[in-house]
Design a protein around this motif. Structure first.
Motif, PDB file in Angstrom:
ATOM      1  N   ASP A  29       0.804  -1.311  -0.108  1.00 59.06           N
ATOM      2  CA  ASP A  29       0.065   0.116   0.122  1.00 59.06           C
ATOM      3  C   ASP A  29       0.832   1.340   0.114  1.00 59.06           C
ATOM      4  O   ASP A  29       1.514   1.642   0.904  1.00 59.06           O
ATOM      5  CB  ASP A  29      -0.924  -0.124   1.268  1.00 59.06           C
ATOM      6  N   ALA A  30       1.203   1.853  -1.135  1.00 59.19           N
ATOM      7  CA  ALA A  30       2.169   2.811  -1.327  1.00 59.19           C
ATOM      8  C   ALA A  30       2.167   3.784  -0.390  1.00 59.19           C
ATOM      9  O   ALA A  30       3.231   4.223   0.222  1.00 59.19           O
ATOM     10  CB  ALA A  30       2.125   3.157  -2.829  1.00 59.19           C
ATOM     11  N   LEU A  31       1.033   4.528  -0.095  1.00 60.15           N
ATOM     12  CA  LEU A  31       1.021   5.881   0.644  1.00 60.15           C
ATOM     13  C   LEU A  31      -0.044   5.543   1.826  1.00 60.15           C
ATOM     14  O   LEU A  31      -0.497   6.398   2.582  1.00 60.15           O
ATOM     15  CB  LEU A  31       0.260   6.728  -0.151  1.00 60.15           C
ATOM     16  N   ASP A  32       0.004   4.300   2.198  1.00 62.55           N
ATOM     17  CA  ASP A  32      -0.657   3.671   3.535  1.00 62.55           C
ATOM     18  C   ASP A  32      -2.001   4.418   3.583  1.00 62.55           C
ATOM     19  O   ASP A  32      -2.670   4.904   4.576  1.00 62.55           O
ATOM     20  CB  ASP A  32       0.268   4.275   4.922  1.00 62.55           C
ATOM     21  N   ALA A  33      -2.820   4.052   2.644  1.00 68.24           N
ATOM     22  CA  ALA A  33      -4.212   4.668   2.611  1.00 68.24           C
ATOM     23  C   ALA A  33      -5.159   3.513   3.459  1.00 68.24           C
ATOM     24  O   ALA A  33      -5.916   4.082   4.380  1.00 68.24           O
ATOM     25  CB  ALA A  33      -4.992   4.309   1.174  1.00 68.24           C
ATOM     26  N   PHE A  34      -4.717   2.222   3.558  1.00 65.66           N
ATOM     27  CA  PHE A  34      -5.219   1.504   4.354  1.00 65.66           C
ATOM     28  C   PHE A  34      -4.806   1.765   5.706  1.00 65.66           C
ATOM     29  O   PHE A  34      -5.471   1.681   6.891  1.00 65.66           O
ATOM     30  CB  PHE A  34      -5.253   0.028   4.352  1.00 65.66           C
ATOM     31  N   GLY A  35      -3.422   1.820   6.202  1.00 65.61           N
ATOM     32  CA  GLY A  35      -3.164   2.127   7.436  1.00 65.61           C
ATOM     33  C   GLY A  35      -3.498   3.249   8.040  1.00 65.61           C
ATOM     34  O   GLY A  35      -3.726   3.382   9.390  1.00 65.61           O
ATOM     35  N   CYS A  36      -3.825   4.125   7.400  1.00 65.46           N
ATOM     36  CA  CYS A  36      -4.341   5.508   8.046  1.00 65.46           C
ATOM     37  C   CYS A  36      -5.968   5.555   7.730  1.00 65.46           C
ATOM     38  O   CYS A  36      -6.412   5.642   9.153  1.00 65.46           O
ATOM     39  CB  CYS A  36      -3.816   6.818   6.869  1.00 65.46           C
ATOM     40  N   HIS A  37      -6.600   5.313   6.855  1.00 71.29           N
ATOM     41  CA  HIS A  37      -7.977   5.540   6.525  1.00 71.29           C
ATOM     42  C   HIS A  37      -8.821   4.344   7.113  1.00 71.29           C
ATOM     43  O   HIS A  37      -9.574   4.302   7.938  1.00 71.29           O
ATOM     44  CB  HIS A  37      -8.610   5.851   5.219  1.00 71.29           C
ATOM     45  N   GLY A  38      -8.039   3.031   6.548  1.00 72.86           N
ATOM     46  CA  GLY A  38      -8.888   1.833   6.987  1.00 72.86           C
ATOM     47  C   GLY A  38      -8.623   1.545   8.572  1.00 72.86           C
ATOM     48  O   GLY A  38      -9.625   1.305   9.299  1.00 72.86           O
ATOM     49  N   VAL A  39      -7.194   1.579   9.117  1.00 72.75           N
ATOM     50  CA  VAL A  39      -7.169   1.176  10.544  1.00 72.75           C
ATOM     51  C   VAL A  39      -7.823   2.439  11.442  1.00 72.75           C
ATOM     52  O   VAL A  39      -8.604   2.015  12.381  1.00 72.75           O
ATOM     53  CB  VAL A  39      -5.720   1.205  10.968  1.00 72.75           C
TER      54      VAL A  39
END
Length: 447
Positions: free
Chosen positions: A307-317
Motif C-alpha cells: 500500500d504505497a501511501l498507507d491508505a489502509f494504514g491511515c484511513h482503514g485502521v
C-alpha cells in the motif's frame, strides 16, 4: 426552508469538495517525481466522474426506495422526478442534501488512489471507480444513512462516514494493493516530490473536514458545534502522539509523520464526532494513532501488501478504531437523539456490539465485492502497467506530461550548450556572466 441550515449545508458541501484537490496535493507531494501528474490526476478526475455517476444513478441507488435493506432503486435516474425543493427533517431542500452527499461520493474513491500509485493503469482505475461506486459505495450509503438501510435499522452510529467512507476506502485500498502486487522498485523512504505540498494538502484536508464532520449535523445547532470541537481536539491529539512516536522510534520528528498523524485523527473522529465528549475525542485520537502507527511500522512489512501511501494504514485502521470506539464513548449528554449510551457511559455492551458488527460487515462486504470486481475487470482491461512504463513513470507513460518544469528547462539548457559558439561574442559573454556571476558585482552580490 431554514435559511441558516441551508446556507450551512451549502458551505459544508463546498468545504468537502475542497478536500479533493487538497488530497491531490497531499498524495502528489508524497510520491516520486515521475508519478506526480498521474497521482494528482487520478485523484482530481474523481470530481468529474463521481459527480456524473451520482446524478445518473447514485442518488437513486442510495436514497430512493429500498431493496432488502441493502440498496435503493433506479426510479430516479438522472434524478428525474426528484422534488429538489422539498424539505428534509432539518428543513433544508433535498437538492442541498443531495449536493452534500455528492461530495462524499467524490472524496471516498479518491482516498484509495494512494495505495496503488505508480503501477495501476489509468483506464482500469476509472472503470473500477464506476463499478465500485455502483456495487459498493451506493449500497453502503443506503445501508448506513438511508432510513430503510439494514445497518441504520440495527442502530449503528456513523456520524460522518467511518464505515461508509473510511473503512470502505481503506479496505478497498488494501484489496487493490493485494491484487495489483508490489511495486517493482520501491522508492526510498525520503524520496518525496514536494514536502511543502504534503503540508499544504494536510491543511486543506483539515479545513475541509469541518464541512465533512460539522456539516453532517445538517443544521446550525449544538451538535454541529460539538462535532467541530471534537474533530479539532482528536486531530491535534493524533498529530502530537504521532510526533512523539516518531521521536521515540526514529530519534527525530518528521513532517510526513506529523501530517499522517493529523489525518489519522481526522479519520478516527469522523464516525464519532457528533456523539462524544472532548475527553472521548482525546481517547479516540490516542488509540487510533497507536493502532495506525503500529500497523504501518510493524504489521505492514510482515503482511507484504504494498500500500504505497498507507491508505489502509491511515484511513482503514483509524476508521475501524473510530467506528468501534463510538460504541464506547457515545453519550446522550452530547447527542440526545441517540438511542443508548456507549460502554463508558453506562450503556452496557449493546451499542459496542452493534458497532463491532457493522464494522466487521463493512470489512467483509468491501473485501469480497472488491475482489470480485477486480477479477471481472481484469478480464476486460489490464490492471497494471508493464515493467518498462513503471520504470519510466506513469507521468510520461500514461499522460506524456511531467510535473517539474525545471527538469525540462535544464534539459533545454544542456542541449543549448553546444550551440553557444554560433552566437555573437557579446551574447556569449552575457551568458557566461549569468552562468558564473562575479561575487564582487553589485548586481549578483548575495545571490
Amino acid at each position: 426552508m431554514n435559511l441558516a441550515n441551508t446556507a450551512f449545508v451549502l458551505i459544508a458541501s463546498i468545504l468537502v469538495l475542497f478536500m479533493t484537490p487538497g488530497l491531490a496535493f497531499f498524495y502528489g507531494g508524497l510520491v516520486s517525481e515521475k508519478n506526480v501528474v498521474n497521482t494528482m490526476l487520478s485523484v482530481f478526475i474523481m470530481t468529474g466522474v463521481a459527480i456524473l455517476l451520482w446524478v445518473f444513478v447514485g442518488y437513486s441507488l442510495a436514497f430512493s426506495g429500498d431493496v432488502l435493506g441493502i440498496v435503493g432503486n433506479l426510479k430516479h435516474v438522472f434524478m428525474a422526478g426528484v422534488n429538489l425543493a422539498s424539505l428534509t427533517a432539518s428543513h433544508i431542500p433535498v437538492g442541498a442534501y443531495s449536493l452534500f452527499q455528492m461530495m462524499f461520493a467524490i472524496i471516498t474513491p479518491a482516498l484509495f488512489v494512494g495505495a496503488v500509485v505508480g503501477r495501476i493503469r489509468f483506464k482500469f482505475l476509472l472503470l473500477f471507480l464506476v463499478v465500485w461506486s455502483i456495487c459498493i459505495y451506493y449500497p453502503m450509503v443506503h445501508l448506513v444513512w438511508s432510513a430503510g438501510g439494514w445497518l441504520a435499522k440495527l442502530g449503528v452510529l456513523d456520524f460522518a462516514g467511518g464505515t461508509v467512507v473510511h473503512i470502505n476506502a481503506g479496505v478497498t485500498a488494501l484489496v487493490l494493493s493485494a491484487w495489483l502486487g508490489p511495486r517493482l522498485a520501491k522508492d526510498h523512504p525520503g524520496d518525496h516530490y514536494n514536502l511543502p505540498w504534503v503540508l499544504l494538502g494536510t491543511a486543506i484536508l483539515w479545513v475541509g473536514w469541518y464541512g465533512f464532520n460539522a456539516g453532517s449535523a445538517l443544521a446550525v445547532n449544538g451538535i454541529a458545534v460539538q462535532a467541530a470541537l471534537t474533530s479539532t481536539v482528536a486531530t491535534a491529539t493524533s498529530m502530537v502522539v504521532w510526533m512523539f512516536l516518531d521521536v521515540w522510534t526514529k530519534g527525530k520528528p518528521t513532517l510526513v509523520g506529523v501530517c499522517t498523524g493529523t489525518l489519522c485523527g481526522l479519520v478516527a473522529i469522523t464516525p464519532a464526532a457528533g456523539y462524544v465528549t472532548v475527553m472521548g475525542a482525546v481517547a479516540i485520537g490516542v488509540l487510533a494513532t497507536l493502532a495506525s502507527y503500529g500497523f504501518i511500522t510493524v504489521l505492514k512489512p510482515k503482511i507484504g501488501v504494498d500500500d504505497a501511501l498507507d491508505a489502509f494504514g491511515c484511513h482503514g485502521v483509524s476508521g475501524i478504531v473510530g467506528s468501534v470506539l463510538t460504541g464506547v464513548f457515545a453519550t446522550k449528554m452530547v447527542n440526545p437523539t441517540i438511542a443508548e449510551n456507549g460502554l463508558a457511559y453506562g450503556g452496557g455492551w449493546h451499542l459496542l456490539g452493534i458497532q463491532i458488527l457493522a464494522t466487521a460487515f463493512t470489512i467483509a462486504l468491501v473485501a469480497v465485492m472488491g475482489s470480485v470486481l477486480i477479477l471481472v475487470l481484469r478480464r476486460v482491461t489490464p490492471m497494471r502497467v508493464d515493467a518498462a512504463e513503471e520504470a519510466l513513470g506513469l507521468d510520461q507513460g500514461e499522460h506524456g506530461e511531467r510535473a517539474d518544469y525545471t527538469v525540462a528547462l535544464s534539459e533545454k539548457l544542456t542541449d543549448f550548450q553546444p550551440d553557444q559558439e554560433r552566437y555573437a561574442p557579446e551574447f556569449k559573454g552575457q551568458l557566461q556572466r549569468l552562468q558564473h556571476p562575479n561575487p564582487s558585482s553589485n548586481h549578483f552580490s548575495g545571490n
